[in-house]
Design a protein around this motif. Sequence first.
Motif, PDB file in Angstrom:
ATOM      1  N   HIS A  75       0.806  -1.218   0.000  1.00 24.76           N
ATOM      2  CA  HIS A  75       0.000   0.000   0.000  1.00 24.76           C
ATOM      3  C   HIS A  75       0.839   1.269   0.000  1.00 24.76           C
ATOM      4  O   HIS A  75       0.343   2.342   0.312  1.00 24.76           O
ATOM      5  N   GLN A  76       2.095   1.145  -0.371  1.00 25.29           N
ATOM      6  CA  GLN A  76       2.949   2.322  -0.477  1.00 25.29           C
ATOM      7  C   GLN A  76       2.634   3.059  -1.771  1.00 25.29           C
ATOM      8  O   GLN A  76       2.418   2.453  -2.811  1.00 25.29           O
ATOM      9  N   LYS A  77       2.606   4.364  -1.696  1.00 25.18           N
ATOM     10  CA  LYS A  77       2.376   5.175  -2.894  1.00 25.18           C
ATOM     11  C   LYS A  77       3.728   5.476  -3.523  1.00 25.18           C
ATOM     12  O   LYS A  77       4.664   5.867  -2.849  1.00 25.18           O
ATOM     13  N   LEU A  78       3.801   5.262  -4.816  1.00 31.13           N
ATOM     14  CA  LEU A  78       5.040   5.557  -5.528  1.00 31.13           C
ATOM     15  C   LEU A  78       5.187   7.049  -5.730  1.00 31.13           C
ATOM     16  O   LEU A  78       4.224   7.754  -6.004  1.00 31.13           O
ATOM     17  N   SER A  79       6.391   7.511  -5.612  1.00 33.03           N
ATOM     18  CA  SER A  79       6.682   8.899  -5.845  1.00 33.03           C
ATOM     19  C   SER A  79       6.540   9.205  -7.330  1.00 33.03           C
ATOM     20  O   SER A  79       6.958   8.430  -8.177  1.00 33.03           O
ATOM     21  N   LYS A  80       5.970  10.361  -7.643  1.00 31.23           N
ATOM     22  CA  LYS A  80       5.834  10.763  -9.054  1.00 31.23           C
ATOM     23  C   LYS A  80       7.130  11.351  -9.584  1.00 31.23           C
ATOM     24  O   LYS A  80       7.301  11.516 -10.770  1.00 31.23           O
TER      25      LYS A  80
END
Length: 85
Positions: A75-80
């Motif tokens: 559930h980690q959000k990837l950095s843009k």
Amino acid sequence: MGMEAVMALLEATPDTPACVVSLSGNKSVRLPLMECVQVTKEVQKAMDEKRFDEAIQLRGRSFENNWSIYKLLAHQKLSKEKVRW
């Protein structure tokens, strides 16, 4: 675990109950096969009844730890922002 399984075979007699070789922490252990089968059935029943927290606990400490790590990483959000190597 392989060595423990071989030792279990070498030490077995016709009256020795069947066992499963597993890990407890960093040690190989022998567990009675029929107890393992019973726990497996209990896990399935808990899953069928949607008692997921109980099913996870029945699977053991290692499974609980792996499940926690999976939830954390999945559930980690990837950095843009693009990363340059």
